[in-house]
Design an enzyme around this catalytic site. Structure first.
Site, PDB file in Angstrom:
ATOM      1  N   TYR A 186      16.443   0.207 -10.639  1.00 44.65           N
ATOM      2  CA  TYR A 186      16.474  -1.108  -9.695  1.00 44.65           C
ATOM      3  C   TYR A 186      17.671  -1.799  -9.735  1.00 44.65           C
ATOM      4  CZ  TYR A 186      11.405  -0.339  -8.229  1.00 44.65           C
ATOM      5  OH  TYR A 186      10.091  -0.119  -7.815  1.00 44.65           O
TER       6      TYR A 186
ATOM      7  N   LYS B  84      11.681  11.528 -17.937  1.00 40.12           N
ATOM      8  CA  LYS B  84      12.159  13.006 -17.573  1.00 40.12           C
ATOM      9  C   LYS B  84      13.191  13.210 -18.401  1.00 40.12           C
ATOM     10  CE  LYS B  84      11.710  15.263 -13.543  1.00 40.12           C
ATOM     11  NZ  LYS B  84      10.939  16.291 -13.901  1.00 40.12           N
TER      12      LYS B  84
ATOM     13  N   ASP C 280       6.455  13.590 -14.250  1.00 42.51           N
ATOM     14  CA  ASP C 280       5.786  14.288 -13.375  1.00 42.51           C
ATOM     15  C   ASP C 280       4.391  14.938 -13.786  1.00 42.51           C
ATOM     16  OD1 ASP C 280       7.220  15.939 -14.963  1.00 42.51           O
ATOM     17  OD2 ASP C 280       7.938  17.625 -13.324  1.00 42.51           O
TER      18      ASP C 280
ATOM     19  N   ASP D 231       6.378   2.266 -11.478  1.00 43.35           N
ATOM     20  CA  ASP D 231       6.162   1.747 -10.152  1.00 43.35           C
ATOM     21  C   ASP D 231       4.992   2.711  -9.406  1.00 43.35           C
ATOM     22  OD1 ASP D 231       6.113   0.194  -7.517  1.00 43.35           O
ATOM     23  OD2 ASP D 231       7.740   1.543  -6.987  1.00 43.35           O
TER      24      ASP D 231
ATOM     25  N   ASP E 187       0.599   2.773  -8.488  1.00 41.17           N
ATOM     26  CA  ASP E 187       0.266   2.751  -7.489  1.00 41.17           C
ATOM     27  C   ASP E 187      -0.745   3.960  -7.379  1.00 41.17           C
ATOM     28  OD1 ASP E 187       1.860   1.121  -6.210  1.00 41.17           O
ATOM     29  OD2 ASP E 187       1.739   2.038  -4.356  1.00 41.17           O
TER      30      ASP E 187
HETATM   31  C1  IPM Z   1       5.869  -3.488  -6.783  1.00 34.47           C
HETATM   32  C2  IPM Z   1       6.365  -3.397  -5.466  1.00 34.47           C
HETATM   33  C3  IPM Z   1       8.358  -3.860  -5.767  1.00 34.47           C
HETATM   34  C4  IPM Z   1       8.569  -2.955  -6.873  1.00 34.47           C
HETATM   35  C5  IPM Z   1       9.014  -3.831  -4.468  1.00 34.47           C
HETATM   36  C6  IPM Z   1       8.309  -4.842  -3.539  1.00 34.47           C
HETATM   37  C7  IPM Z   1      10.031  -4.572  -4.698  1.00 34.47           C
HETATM   38  O1  IPM Z   1       6.582  -2.110  -4.855  1.00 34.47           O
HETATM   39  O2  IPM Z   1       5.839  -4.707  -7.374  1.00 34.47           O
HETATM   40  O3  IPM Z   1       5.226  -2.746  -7.182  1.00 34.47           O
HETATM   41  O4  IPM Z   1       9.210  -1.845  -6.216  1.00 34.47           O
HETATM   42  O5  IPM Z   1       8.681  -3.217  -7.748  1.00 34.47           O
HETATM   43 MN    MN Z   2       5.230  -0.867  -6.103  1.00 37.46          MN
END
Ligand code: IPM
Ligand code: MN
Ligand code: NAD
Length: 360
Positions: free
Chosen positions: A141, A197, A230, A254, A258
């Site tokens: 990032y 990884k 992975d 990240d 999700d």
């Molecule tokens: C999160 C989001 C952010 C990230 C984006 C919006 C910058 O996806 O907080 O999970 O990738 O960290």
């Molecule tokens: Mn995210």
């Protein structure tokens, strides 16, 4: 005579469903902690529209002075063509970096009433309680160079750089080990499961070496396992209850968070806390984004935002009793059948929050 300092919570509602869900968290905070000073400021796309930048110096200064910051969500199609450094997401990255909140705690907890709402079979997620610890202020990032360049042959090349130093790895890993000490488990990966990884990335190899070294030096009482990221993605849907604390870098954390959200029923359920060293205000945010597809309709699930407030109370304001109260009320509202559309119901954002407030 003792004087208690007034605590300040800075709300940054942001864009899309951000204002809709933070408003419900604000109502819960006002109800449970009337002494808390709640401020509000523009952040993200709405700040760009008003001031030409997604994060003003003034808002950054106010964030530094607050005891905690609760962000809603930022971004949306309206700002997709804005230069990267002015995009709403840049505000979030700057805020994280400026505050140096390197440890992002993302609990994936499956409330009993929602075990059937998960994309996985009920028995795989019943009792699920994972804590993802994501490194938040380094890695791909922030690594330099980061650019799109044009080559002599006219081709364009996009570059991002994955970088980690030993201290960056050690400080977030220390947090994960400490958190694991307070979460005793008997499952297969009962302590910290560190994901990278190391088979293809040097930064991943350094990650594995440093986590191992720190473990030997200071945390040998905690069980440590390593897994390639992975394979961890696979394991999360195969046998998620094996996992207790999952440690990962910025990008893998990240993505894996999700994925973990879907085990709990919906991304609208997942809160997060981003913590730095002592004395630094914590930054709290739902894991979800601005959800442009449902923004403005009043149907977003406010639970991720309300549970982010729960984390504010627990980690920044020293009000564990209030946090426990919020957590229990969310569970009871769900037990009573309260559901927004993402978890299989038809309640509005406000109705869901009211169902929670009824149990407070
Ligand atoms: C999160 C989001 C952010 C990230 C984006 C919006 C910058 O996806 O907080 O999970 O990738 O960290
Ligand atoms: Mn995210
Ligand atoms: P998203 O999380 O906004 O939405 C993904 C899906 O989940 C959508 O179908 C959405 O309707 C649903 N969803 C998300 N939150 C929900 C909630 N509370 N209740 C019910 N349903 C919910 O991800 P995206 O669509 O990839 O991103 C949209 C925008 O948000 C982008 O600009 C992205 O950069 C930004 N984003 C911001 C943050 C943040 O502010 N922390 C996080 C992720 C994405």
């Amino acid at each position: 005579m003792t004087t208690t300092k007034t605590q300040t919570l800075l709300l940054l509602p942001g864009d899309g469903i951000g204002p809709e869900v933070t408003e419900e968290a604000r109502r819960v905070a006002a109800h449970l902690a009337p002494d808390l000073r709640i401020e509000e400021a523009f952040f993200g796309g709405v700040s760009y529209d008003n001031f030409g930048v997604p994060l003003t110096d003034e808002v950054m200064a106010r964030a530094r002075k607050a005891d905690a910051i609760l962000m809603g969500a930022v971004g949306g199609p309206k700002w997709d063509n804005v230069p990267r450094d002015k995009r709403p997401e840049a505000a979030l990255l700057s805020m994280r970096k400026n505050l140096d909140v390197y440890a992002n705690l993302r609990p994936a907890f499956c409330f009993p009433a929602l075990a059937g709402a998960s994309a996985l079979k009920t028995e795989l997620v019943e009792g699920l309680d994972i804590l993802i610890v994501r490194e938040l202020t380094s890695g791909v990032y922030f690594g330099q160079p980061k650019t799109i360049e044009t080559l002599p042959n006219g081709e364009r090349r996009g570059i991002d750089t994955q970088v980690y130093t030993t201290s960056e790895i050690r400080r977030v890993a220390a947090r994960a080990f400490e958190l694991a000490r307070g979460r005793t488990r008997t499952s297969r990966f009962a302590g910290v499961l560190s994901c990278e990884k190391s088979n293809v990335m040097d930064s991943g190899l350094l990650w594995r070496q440093e986590v191992t070294k720190l473990h030997q030096e200071r945390y040998s009482d905690v069980k440590l396992d390593h897994m390639l990221a992975d394979a961890a993605a696979m394991h999360l849907v195969k046998a998620p209850k094996d996992i207790n604390v999952l440690l990962a870098d910025n990008l893998f954390g990240d993505i894996l968070s999700d994925e973990a959200s879907m085990l709990t029923g919906s991304i609208g359920m997942l809160p997060s806390a981003s913590l730095g060293d002592p004395g630094v205000p914590g930054l709290y945010e739902p894991v979800h984004g601005s959800a442009p597809d449902i923004a403005g309709k009043g149907v977003a699930n406010p639970i991720a935002a309300i549970l982010s407030l729960e984390m504010v109370m627990r980690w920044s304001l020293g009000r564990a009793d209030v946090a426990d109260n919020i957590f229990a009320a969310v569970g009871k509202a769900l037990d009573g059948g309260a559901r927004t559309a993402d978890i299989g119901g038809s309640m509005s954002t406000r109705q869901m929050a009211d169902a929670i407030l009824n149990h407070l």
